[in-house]
Write a protein that holds these residues in place. Structure first.
Motif, PDB file in Angstrom:
ATOM      1  N   ALA A  21      35.262  56.274  31.458  1.00  0.00           N
ATOM      2  CA  ALA A  21      36.666  56.685  31.470  1.00  0.00           C
ATOM      3  C   ALA A  21      37.512  55.717  32.303  1.00  0.00           C
ATOM      4  O   ALA A  21      38.639  55.371  31.925  1.00  0.00           O
ATOM      5  CB  ALA A  21      36.802  58.101  32.015  1.00  0.00           C
ATOM      6  N   GLU A  22      36.987  55.262  33.427  1.00  0.00           N
ATOM      7  CA  GLU A  22      37.702  54.301  34.268  1.00  0.00           C
ATOM      8  C   GLU A  22      37.803  52.940  33.580  1.00  0.00           C
ATOM      9  O   GLU A  22      38.818  52.258  33.693  1.00  0.00           O
ATOM     10  CB  GLU A  22      37.007  54.157  35.624  1.00  0.00           C
ATOM     11  N   ARG A  23      36.733  52.544  32.878  1.00  0.00           N
ATOM     12  CA  ARG A  23      36.779  51.282  32.129  1.00  0.00           C
ATOM     13  C   ARG A  23      37.850  51.341  31.043  1.00  0.00           C
ATOM     14  O   ARG A  23      38.579  50.379  30.828  1.00  0.00           O
ATOM     15  CB  ARG A  23      35.418  50.971  31.501  1.00  0.00           C
ATOM     16  N   SER A  24      37.953  52.486  30.368  1.00  0.00           N
ATOM     17  CA  SER A  24      38.973  52.652  29.327  1.00  0.00           C
ATOM     18  C   SER A  24      40.368  52.554  29.920  1.00  0.00           C
ATOM     19  O   SER A  24      41.255  51.904  29.353  1.00  0.00           O
ATOM     20  CB  SER A  24      38.822  54.004  28.630  1.00  0.00           C
ATOM     21  N   LYS A  25      40.572  53.191  31.042  1.00  0.00           N
ATOM     22  CA  LYS A  25      41.874  53.158  31.718  1.00  0.00           C
ATOM     23  C   LYS A  25      42.237  51.722  32.099  1.00  0.00           C
ATOM     24  O   LYS A  25      43.368  51.271  31.885  1.00  0.00           O
ATOM     25  CB  LYS A  25      41.813  54.046  32.958  1.00  0.00           C
ATOM     26  N   LEU A  26      41.279  51.000  32.650  1.00  0.00           N
ATOM     27  CA  LEU A  26      41.502  49.608  33.037  1.00  0.00           C
ATOM     28  C   LEU A  26      41.794  48.739  31.809  1.00  0.00           C
ATOM     29  O   LEU A  26      42.704  47.911  31.827  1.00  0.00           O
ATOM     30  CB  LEU A  26      40.277  49.072  33.792  1.00  0.00           C
ATOM     31  N   ALA A  27      41.033  48.943  30.731  1.00  0.00           N
ATOM     32  CA  ALA A  27      41.233  48.151  29.510  1.00  0.00           C
ATOM     33  C   ALA A  27      42.617  48.406  28.912  1.00  0.00           C
ATOM     34  O   ALA A  27      43.286  47.473  28.460  1.00  0.00           O
ATOM     35  CB  ALA A  27      40.144  48.467  28.494  1.00  0.00           C
ATOM     36  N   ARG A  28      43.059  49.652  28.904  1.00  0.00           N
ATOM     37  CA  ARG A  28      44.398  49.965  28.390  1.00  0.00           C
ATOM     38  C   ARG A  28      45.474  49.286  29.236  1.00  0.00           C
ATOM     39  O   ARG A  28      46.435  48.730  28.712  1.00  0.00           O
ATOM     40  CB  ARG A  28      44.632  51.477  28.365  1.00  0.00           C
ATOM     41  N   LYS A  29      45.289  49.315  30.551  1.00  0.00           N
ATOM     42  CA  LYS A  29      46.261  48.693  31.458  1.00  0.00           C
ATOM     43  C   LYS A  29      46.341  47.185  31.209  1.00  0.00           C
ATOM     44  O   LYS A  29      47.426  46.612  31.108  1.00  0.00           O
ATOM     45  CB  LYS A  29      45.860  48.971  32.906  1.00  0.00           C
ATOM     46  N   GLN A 140      46.520  37.115  35.618  1.00  0.00           N
ATOM     47  CA  GLN A 140      46.856  38.529  35.645  1.00  0.00           C
ATOM     48  C   GLN A 140      45.650  39.393  35.297  1.00  0.00           C
ATOM     49  O   GLN A 140      45.447  40.443  35.902  1.00  0.00           O
ATOM     50  CB  GLN A 140      48.007  38.832  34.681  1.00  0.00           C
ATOM     51  N   ILE A 141      44.850  38.963  34.336  1.00  0.00           N
ATOM     52  CA  ILE A 141      43.634  39.702  33.978  1.00  0.00           C
ATOM     53  C   ILE A 141      42.687  39.736  35.167  1.00  0.00           C
ATOM     54  O   ILE A 141      42.168  40.793  35.539  1.00  0.00           O
ATOM     55  CB  ILE A 141      42.935  39.065  32.752  1.00  0.00           C
ATOM     56  N   ARG A 142      42.466  38.575  35.764  1.00  0.00           N
ATOM     57  CA  ARG A 142      41.565  38.491  36.914  1.00  0.00           C
ATOM     58  C   ARG A 142      42.076  39.354  38.069  1.00  0.00           C
ATOM     59  O   ARG A 142      41.311  40.103  38.685  1.00  0.00           O
ATOM     60  CB  ARG A 142      41.414  37.031  37.346  1.00  0.00           C
ATOM     61  N   ASP A 143      43.381  39.288  38.339  1.00  0.00           N
ATOM     62  CA  ASP A 143      43.956  40.080  39.430  1.00  0.00           C
ATOM     63  C   ASP A 143      43.846  41.577  39.162  1.00  0.00           C
ATOM     64  O   ASP A 143      43.562  42.359  40.072  1.00  0.00           O
ATOM     65  CB  ASP A 143      45.420  39.690  39.656  1.00  0.00           C
ATOM     66  N   ALA A 144      44.092  41.985  37.925  1.00  0.00           N
ATOM     67  CA  ALA A 144      43.981  43.410  37.579  1.00  0.00           C
ATOM     68  C   ALA A 144      42.548  43.900  37.751  1.00  0.00           C
ATOM     69  O   ALA A 144      42.312  45.002  38.259  1.00  0.00           O
ATOM     70  CB  ALA A 144      44.459  43.650  36.149  1.00  0.00           C
ATOM     71  N   LEU A 145      41.575  43.070  37.337  1.00  0.00           N
ATOM     72  CA  LEU A 145      40.168  43.449  37.503  1.00  0.00           C
ATOM     73  C   LEU A 145      39.807  43.564  38.977  1.00  0.00           C
ATOM     74  O   LEU A 145      39.182  44.544  39.405  1.00  0.00           O
ATOM     75  CB  LEU A 145      39.258  42.422  36.824  1.00  0.00           C
ATOM     76  N   LEU A 146      40.211  42.582  39.750  1.00  0.00           N
ATOM     77  CA  LEU A 146      39.894  42.617  41.185  1.00  0.00           C
ATOM     78  C   LEU A 146      40.577  43.790  41.890  1.00  0.00           C
ATOM     79  O   LEU A 146      39.971  44.456  42.728  1.00  0.00           O
ATOM     80  CB  LEU A 146      40.303  41.300  41.844  1.00  0.00           C
ATOM     81  N   HIS A 148      41.407  46.649  40.589  1.00  0.00           N
ATOM     82  CA  HIS A 148      40.745  47.888  40.190  1.00  0.00           C
ATOM     83  C   HIS A 148      39.375  48.042  40.845  1.00  0.00           C
ATOM     84  O   HIS A 148      38.994  49.127  41.244  1.00  0.00           O
ATOM     85  CB  HIS A 148      40.600  47.945  38.665  1.00  0.00           C
ATOM     86  N   LEU A 149      38.653  46.929  40.969  1.00  0.00           N
ATOM     87  CA  LEU A 149      37.316  46.991  41.555  1.00  0.00           C
ATOM     88  C   LEU A 149      37.344  47.194  43.064  1.00  0.00           C
ATOM     89  O   LEU A 149      36.381  47.713  43.633  1.00  0.00           O
ATOM     90  CB  LEU A 149      36.540  45.709  41.199  1.00  0.00           C
ATOM     91  N   THR A 150      38.418  46.796  43.724  1.00  0.00           N
ATOM     92  CA  THR A 150      38.476  46.929  45.173  1.00  0.00           C
ATOM     93  C   THR A 150      39.012  48.289  45.616  1.00  0.00           C
ATOM     94  O   THR A 150      39.042  48.568  46.800  1.00  0.00           O
ATOM     95  CB  THR A 150      39.360  45.827  45.799  1.00  0.00           C
ATOM     96  N   LEU A 151      39.457  49.118  44.685  1.00  0.00           N
ATOM     97  CA  LEU A 151      39.938  50.457  45.053  1.00  0.00           C
ATOM     98  C   LEU A 151      38.833  51.379  45.485  1.00  0.00           C
ATOM     99  O   LEU A 151      37.753  51.397  45.152  1.00  0.00           O
ATOM    100  CB  LEU A 151      40.704  51.098  43.867  1.00  0.00           C
TER     101      LEU A 151
END
Length: 151
Positions: A21-29, A140-146, A148-151
């Motif tokens: 579910a979190e992966r889906s949320k991140l992918a949509r974002k 932007q993709i890299r920053d969004a991934l980082l 999300h992963l650091t939360l």
């Protein structure tokens, strides 16, 4: 594309630890961010490398006596949300065109030949990259991934 493959190899083990579910949320974002970037590039009439689109072929702008049609930018409707779709699920984030519009976009993306209307002559279209990654979008993709992963 090699940058994205390297990013995918680096982030894949980390993403496997996140719930679907979190992966889906991140992918949509990420897909929505990419769509916004693609729309802005189409508005600016620019290829992903920053070069301008090849200009349209000259055409007759007088439709009726005394009237001159205004020049309209290319792909005005293609860039709308109803045609340029962003999707994300637990396995992928995608941005692309659907239906009949997808064929039109593909002709321009790859510089193919097509008919403008049924029965019209075949025309060779210039290559105009509607979809593609800029350096800013990769960051932007890299920053969004980082983020999300650091939360």
């Amino acid at each position: 594309m090699a940058d994205l493959e390297a990013l995918e190899d680096w982030v894949a083990p980390l993403l496997q630890r996140i719930e679907p579910a979190e992966r889906s949320k991140l992918a949509r974002k990420i897909a929505q961010q990419l769509r916004r970037g693609q729309q802005q590039r189409v508005i600016a009439q620019r290829n992903p490398d920053g070069s301008a689109y090849a200009p349209r072929k000259p055409r007759k702008l007088r439709s009726k006596q005394g009237r001159i049609r205004a020049k309209v930018k290319m792909f005005q409707k293609l860039r709308t949300v109803s045609h340029l779709k962003a999707r994300g699920d637990s396995s992928a984030a995608t941005v692309g065109f659907t239906g009949r519009i997808a064929r039109i976009a593909r002709v321009h993306q790859e510089g193919l030949s097509d008919r403008a209307a049924p029965g019209a002559p075949t025309v060779q279209y210039e290559k105009r990259e509607l979809l593609g990654f800029t350096d800013l979008e990769r960051e932007q993709i890299r920053d969004a991934l980082l983020a999300h992963l650091t939360l």
